[in-house]
Scaffold this motif. Structure first.
Motif, PDB file in Angstrom:
ATOM      1  N   UNK A 135       0.830  -1.208   0.000  1.00 50.51           N
ATOM      2  CA  UNK A 135       0.000   0.000   0.000  1.00 50.51           C
ATOM      3  C   UNK A 135       0.863   1.257   0.000  1.00 50.51           C
ATOM      4  N   UNK A 136       1.859   1.294   0.855  1.00 52.89           N
ATOM      5  CA  UNK A 136       2.731   2.469   0.926  1.00 52.89           C
ATOM      6  C   UNK A 136       3.473   2.686  -0.384  1.00 52.89           C
ATOM      7  N   UNK A 137       3.927   1.590  -0.995  1.00 51.33           N
ATOM      8  CA  UNK A 137       4.655   1.718  -2.253  1.00 51.33           C
ATOM      9  C   UNK A 137       3.747   2.239  -3.366  1.00 51.33           C
ATOM     10  N   UNK A 138       2.513   1.741  -3.432  1.00 52.58           N
ATOM     11  CA  UNK A 138       1.591   2.178  -4.491  1.00 52.58           C
ATOM     12  C   UNK A 138       1.190   3.638  -4.317  1.00 52.58           C
ATOM     13  N   UNK A 139       0.902   4.033  -3.076  1.00 49.59           N
ATOM     14  CA  UNK A 139       0.541   5.430  -2.823  1.00 49.59           C
ATOM     15  C   UNK A 139       1.718   6.341  -3.125  1.00 49.59           C
ATOM     16  N   UNK A 140       2.921   5.901  -2.762  1.00 48.04           N
ATOM     17  CA  UNK A 140       4.125   6.692  -3.037  1.00 48.04           C
ATOM     18  C   UNK A 140       4.322   6.869  -4.535  1.00 48.04           C
ATOM     19  N   UNK A 141       4.131   5.791  -5.283  1.00 44.47           N
ATOM     20  CA  UNK A 141       4.276   5.853  -6.734  1.00 44.47           C
ATOM     21  C   UNK A 141       3.223   6.751  -7.363  1.00 44.47           C
ATOM     22  N   UNK A 142       1.983   6.665  -6.877  1.00 43.89           N
ATOM     23  CA  UNK A 142       0.918   7.510  -7.412  1.00 43.89           C
ATOM     24  C   UNK A 142       1.180   8.978  -7.107  1.00 43.89           C
ATOM     25  N   UNK A 143       1.668   9.279  -5.909  1.00 43.33           N
ATOM     26  CA  UNK A 143       1.977  10.663  -5.548  1.00 43.33           C
ATOM     27  C   UNK A 143       3.053  11.230  -6.458  1.00 43.33           C
ATOM     28  N   UNK A 144       4.071  10.423  -6.742  1.00 36.40           N
ATOM     29  CA  UNK A 144       5.133  10.882  -7.637  1.00 36.40           C
ATOM     30  C   UNK A 144       4.604  11.130  -9.041  1.00 36.40           C
ATOM     31  N   UNK A 145       3.710  10.276  -9.499  1.00 31.56           N
ATOM     32  CA  UNK A 145       3.124  10.434 -10.838  1.00 31.56           C
ATOM     33  C   UNK A 145       2.288  11.714 -10.931  1.00 31.56           C
ATOM     34  N   UNK A 146       1.451  11.949  -9.919  1.00 28.43           N
ATOM     35  CA  UNK A 146       0.601  13.145  -9.922  1.00 28.43           C
ATOM     36  C   UNK A 146       1.456  14.403  -9.845  1.00 28.43           C
ATOM     37  N   UNK A 147       2.477  14.371  -9.003  1.00 26.08           N
ATOM     38  CA  UNK A 147       3.337  15.538  -8.857  1.00 26.08           C
ATOM     39  C   UNK A 147       4.078  15.841 -10.160  1.00 26.08           C
ATOM     40  N   UNK A 148       4.576  14.804 -10.815  1.00 24.82           N
ATOM     41  CA  UNK A 148       5.262  15.010 -12.095  1.00 24.82           C
ATOM     42  C   UNK A 148       4.315  15.581 -13.141  1.00 24.82           C
ATOM     43  N   UNK A 149       3.066  15.103 -13.138  1.00 24.98           N
ATOM     44  CA  UNK A 149       2.071  15.617 -14.082  1.00 24.98           C
ATOM     45  C   UNK A 149       1.762  17.092 -13.812  1.00 24.98           C
ATOM     46  N   UNK A 150       1.664  17.457 -12.544  1.00 28.05           N
ATOM     47  CA  UNK A 150       1.391  18.861 -12.209  1.00 28.05           C
ATOM     48  C   UNK A 150       2.528  19.767 -12.652  1.00 28.05           C
ATOM     49  N   UNK A 151       3.761  19.335 -12.443  1.00 28.80           N
ATOM     50  CA  UNK A 151       4.897  20.140 -12.879  1.00 28.80           C
ATOM     51  C   UNK A 151       4.935  20.251 -14.402  1.00 28.80           C
ATOM     52  N   UNK A 152       4.615  19.157 -15.098  1.00 31.69           N
ATOM     53  CA  UNK A 152       4.602  19.196 -16.561  1.00 31.69           C
ATOM     54  C   UNK A 152       3.548  20.171 -17.073  1.00 31.69           C
ATOM     55  N   UNK A 153       2.361  20.158 -16.455  1.00 34.17           N
ATOM     56  CA  UNK A 153       1.300  21.081 -16.872  1.00 34.17           C
ATOM     57  C   UNK A 153       1.688  22.528 -16.566  1.00 34.17           C
ATOM     58  N   UNK A 154       2.338  22.756 -15.431  1.00 32.42           N
ATOM     59  CA  UNK A 154       2.763  24.115 -15.081  1.00 32.42           C
ATOM     60  C   UNK A 154       3.792  24.621 -16.087  1.00 32.42           C
ATOM     61  N   UNK A 155       4.724  23.758 -16.481  1.00 31.09           N
ATOM     62  CA  UNK A 155       5.723  24.158 -17.472  1.00 31.09           C
ATOM     63  C   UNK A 155       5.072  24.440 -18.820  1.00 31.09           C
TER      64      UNK A 155
END
Length: 423
Positions: free
Chosen positions: A292-312
């Protein structure tokens, strides 16, 4: 019948007050028309203090024009602003004029002037539209400045909305967490939960005691009754947070959590039915918690990367638009520099977020390592006691001594005496 009379009375009172109000405004207008400025000013001021936008405009106009009162743009500005905030077009146009000329205690701000003129023009004020056109002709870069200002306002509004939503989520989450914690603490103190101590715990945790992992026993009839109650109550305590979380978390996160709970519920059922031992259930729980911790961690990283990409992407699009609108090379160079600084700031934020995420992952890896080490220690066979080896007495048989060499004897005769010598 009584209720109907009350409604009729309220309606009559409302109509009466509206009639009095209209009559007062009409009296103020009539006094102004016959040049009774004292009566008009006093009446307008009374209505303005009660919140009437038209009266507020009139009071502001008295101060701006200096009729009956000393001219004061500083006194006119608050009344124009109060009226303009209520959507009165004339006040919006006059407030814009104050911004254009830097009067009424306001700094000269052409962008703000255009924004207020636009509000008045949107209500059909042709003069306000003409003044907008004149300002655009006089200031070549004004359109770009207005557009950038509007974009900044929209971005600020989005941030404020997001902040309010986050604050509401945090408040609701904290409330639900507290309720859930109280529920779990009550369950922890229950006698049925304590009867399973050392064998089973629904609460999980960062580490699992070795005695729980090594327990090969299965629940008996009495323990099954306690187990059934504890698991059911634990589900109720967790469900306090379930529904509010669905409103704010991404669908992927809710799916991960739902899958985790289904797998955990299946493990509880297997323990109850005797398919799993207490130690098996502890290992299942530890494994599901790590996943569970690994999946949530991976999802958080994915969402954060997507937000930075959209901001750029948004930043690049806005920069290209501003660069295309730049009037000369000097402005273009300044825009390039501004774009580079904005990109550096965003890259720095992204790097900080990545470093924080990596730190979180490292902490999680340490926890996973310790849990894995516990499991390895449990499965490793215990060392067998070694038998003491008694020292053996070793007898060395000596070889027999070699026989002495044969003796050589000589005899000597002297007269009648014979002497024998042996060597």
């Amino acid at each position: 019948m009584k209720k109907t009379k009350q409604l009729c009375l309220l309606a009559a009172l409302s109509l009466t007050s509206l009639s009095v109000f209209s009559q007062t405004m009409a009296e103020a207008d009539a006094a102004f028309a016959r040049q009774d400025l004292k009566t008009a000013f006093e009446t307008y001021t009374k209505l303005a203090n009660e919140g009437d936008a038209v009266a507020q405009y009139q009071v502001g106009h008295f101060y701006e024009s200096g009729r009956h009162v000393a001219q004061s743009f500083d006194n006119a500005e608050p009344w124009y602003r109060k009226s303009a905030m209520q959507g009165y077009a004339k006040s919006q146009a006059n407030l814009a004029w104050l911004y254009v000329n830097g009067k009424g205690g306001l700094a000269k701000d052409i962008v703000q002037a255009v924004l207020w003129y636009e509000k008045a023009a949107a209500q059909g004020d042709r003069e306000a539209q003409e003044r907008i056109d004149n300002l655009y002709n006089f200031y070549p870069d004004l359109k770009a400045s207005v557009r950038n200002h509007k974009a900044a306002i929209l971005d600020k509004q989005r941030q404020e909305v997001a902040a309010r939503q986050q604050a509401a989520f945090d408040a609701e989450s904290e409330k639900n967490i507290q309720e859930s914690r109280i529920c779990l603490n009550k369950l922890s103190d229950d006698a049925r939960t304590k009867s399973l101590a050392g064998k089973f715990s629904p609460f999980g945790g960062d580490s699992v005691p070795m005695e729980m992992l090594a327990n090969t026993g299965k629940p008996n009839v009495k323990e099954k009754a306690a187990l059934s109650y504890v698991v059911a109550e634990w589900e109720k305590c967790i469900n306090i947070q379930a529904e509010p979380r669905k409103k704010y978390l991404p669908p992927e996160a809710n799916t991960i959590i739902s899958t985790y709970r289904l797998d955990l519920r299946s493990g509880f059922a297997d323990l109850y039915s005797g398919k799993l031992s207490y130690g098996d259930m502890a290992r299942v729980r530890a494994k599901l918690d790590i996943e569970l911790k690994q999946k949530i961690d991976s999802l958080s990283a994915k969402i954060q990367a997507q937000e930075f990409a959209e901001a750029k992407q948004r930043q690049d699009a806005e920069a290209q638009q501003r660069y295309a609108e730049a009037q000369n090379q000097q402005q273009r160079e300044a825009e390039k520099q501004r774009q580079a600084e904005a990109r550096r700031a965003l890259n720095m934020q992204e790097a900080q977020a990545r470093a924080q995420l990596e730190q979180t992952r490292q902490l999680q890896r340490n926890v996973d390592f310790l849990q894995g080490l516990q499991m390895q220690q449990m499965f490793r066979p215990p060392p067998q006691p070694q038998e003491q080896i008694q020292p053996q007495q070793i007898f060395v048989q000596q070889a027999p001594a070699a026989p002495p060499p044969p003796r050589q004897c000589t005899s000597t005769r002297f007269g009648s005496t014979v002497t024998v010598n042996c060597f």
